[in-house]
Motif scaffolding. Structure first.
Motif, PDB file in Angstrom:
ATOM      1  N   VAL A   1      43.454  -2.878  16.641  1.00  0.00           N
ATOM      2  CA  VAL A   1      44.397  -3.133  17.670  1.00  0.00           C
ATOM      3  C   VAL A   1      44.443  -4.450  17.948  1.00  0.00           C
ATOM      4  O   VAL A   1      43.172  -4.850  18.730  1.00  0.00           O
ATOM      5  CB  VAL A   1      44.199  -1.995  18.807  1.00  0.00           C
ATOM      6  N   TRP A   2      45.284  -5.168  17.717  1.00  0.00           N
ATOM      7  CA  TRP A   2      45.442  -6.781  18.107  1.00  0.00           C
ATOM      8  C   TRP A   2      45.678  -6.758  19.721  1.00  0.00           C
ATOM      9  O   TRP A   2      46.271  -6.210  20.258  1.00  0.00           O
ATOM     10  CB  TRP A   2      46.201  -7.425  17.246  1.00  0.00           C
ATOM     11  N   GLU A   3      45.024  -7.745  20.306  1.00  0.00           N
ATOM     12  CA  GLU A   3      45.420  -8.023  21.768  1.00  0.00           C
ATOM     13  C   GLU A   3      46.728  -8.200  22.121  1.00  0.00           C
ATOM     14  O   GLU A   3      47.312  -7.602  23.012  1.00  0.00           O
ATOM     15  CB  GLU A   3      44.604  -9.482  22.051  1.00  0.00           C
ATOM     16  N   CYS A   4      47.487  -8.783  21.180  1.00  0.00           N
ATOM     17  CA  CYS A   4      49.084  -9.100  21.467  1.00  0.00           C
ATOM     18  C   CYS A   4      49.926  -7.714  21.223  1.00  0.00           C
ATOM     19  O   CYS A   4      50.955  -7.915  21.510  1.00  0.00           O
ATOM     20  CB  CYS A   4      49.597  -9.970  20.291  1.00  0.00           C
ATOM     21  N   ALA A   5      48.976  -6.786  21.122  1.00  0.00           N
ATOM     22  CA  ALA A   5      49.870  -5.334  20.877  1.00  0.00           C
ATOM     23  C   ALA A   5      49.884  -4.719  22.295  1.00  0.00           C
ATOM     24  O   ALA A   5      50.702  -4.132  22.774  1.00  0.00           O
ATOM     25  CB  ALA A   5      49.208  -4.397  19.936  1.00  0.00           C
ATOM     26  N   LEU A   6      48.833  -5.511  23.159  1.00  0.00           N
ATOM     27  CA  LEU A   6      48.811  -4.966  24.538  1.00  0.00           C
ATOM     28  C   LEU A   6      48.892  -5.910  25.634  1.00  0.00           C
ATOM     29  O   LEU A   6      48.981  -5.481  26.897  1.00  0.00           O
ATOM     30  CB  LEU A   6      47.027  -4.540  24.831  1.00  0.00           C
ATOM     31  N   LYS A   7      48.967  -7.100  25.172  1.00  0.00           N
ATOM     32  CA  LYS A   7      49.365  -8.123  26.393  1.00  0.00           C
ATOM     33  C   LYS A   7      50.266  -9.328  25.710  1.00  0.00           C
ATOM     34  O   LYS A   7      50.455  -9.480  24.449  1.00  0.00           O
ATOM     35  CB  LYS A   7      48.231  -8.782  26.980  1.00  0.00           C
ATOM     36  N   GLY A   8      51.019 -10.103  26.521  1.00  0.00           N
ATOM     37  CA  GLY A   8      51.675 -11.007  26.302  1.00  0.00           C
ATOM     38  C   GLY A   8      53.225 -10.736  26.010  1.00  0.00           C
ATOM     39  O   GLY A   8      53.516  -9.604  26.423  1.00  0.00           O
ATOM     40  N   ARG A   9      54.050 -11.603  25.694  1.00  0.00           N
ATOM     41  CA  ARG A   9      55.527 -11.443  25.767  1.00  0.00           C
ATOM     42  C   ARG A   9      56.014 -10.341  24.734  1.00  0.00           C
ATOM     43  O   ARG A   9      56.710  -9.770  24.902  1.00  0.00           O
ATOM     44  CB  ARG A   9      56.327 -13.030  25.587  1.00  0.00           C
ATOM     45  N   ASP A  10      55.073 -10.244  23.536  1.00  0.00           N
ATOM     46  CA  ASP A  10      55.728  -9.300  22.561  1.00  0.00           C
ATOM     47  C   ASP A  10      54.870  -7.907  22.400  1.00  0.00           C
ATOM     48  O   ASP A  10      54.884  -7.207  21.526  1.00  0.00           O
ATOM     49  CB  ASP A  10      55.574  -9.968  21.160  1.00  0.00           C
ATOM     50  N   ARG A  11      54.407  -7.801  23.611  1.00  0.00           N
ATOM     51  CA  ARG A  11      53.261  -6.343  23.492  1.00  0.00           C
ATOM     52  C   ARG A  11      54.356  -5.249  23.535  1.00  0.00           C
ATOM     53  O   ARG A  11      55.634  -5.305  23.774  1.00  0.00           O
ATOM     54  CB  ARG A  11      52.624  -6.621  24.906  1.00  0.00           C
TER      55      ARG A  11
END
Length: 142
Positions: A102-112
């Motif tokens: 589970v990559w951090e970008c899946a949980l936060k940021g504009r493309d979460r």
């Protein structure tokens, strides 16, 4: 600065743990007896889940940006992290474990993704026989 960076119990990790626990999954934390010390391991499902920070593991998404200072140091550090990640996954497969990232970008940021969608994908994977799963933000590169 780096002393303030946590390797365990990060916000993304806590989000995933809480969501899986609410769905009835029970797991062990930071399993030292498994290669790579997965953030979560579910022995009943022979599944290991890593929750990776995009910067520290060199995920080429909108959250990753090469530092402008000490470039050689950072390139070596991140390359080593990626090599250790691959070795851990290879050893887990050899031991008949399944692996999810589970990559951090899946949980936060504009493309979460929505946390509900991440949790649903993890639950489906855990109940399946699939050997791998990689969850990343919707606009991320592979």
């Amino acid at each position: 600065m780096m002393s303030g960076i946590r390797g365990k119990n990060t916000k993304p990790e806590l989000m995933v743990r809480k969501a899986l626990h609410a769905r009835g999954f029970r797991y062990r934390l930071h399993c030292k007896d498994l290669p790579g010390k997965p953030d979560l391991c579910l022995p009943k499902h022979r599944a290991a889940i890593f929750i990776h920070g995009c910067f520290w593991h060199g995920h080429h998404c909108h959250l990753f940006k090469w530092p402008k200072t000490r470039e050689e140091f950072w390139q070596e550090k991140i390359a080593r992290n990626q090599m250790l990640d691959q070795q851990a996954v290879t050893r887990l497969f050899a031991a008949d474990w399944r692996v999810a990232m589970v990559w951090e970008c899946a949980l936060k940021g504009r493309d979460r993704l929505r946390l509900e969608d991440v949790t649903e994908a993890l639950e489906q994977w855990l109940r399946s026989r699939e050997t791998t799963l990689s969850l990343r933000g919707s606009g991320s590169c592979p």
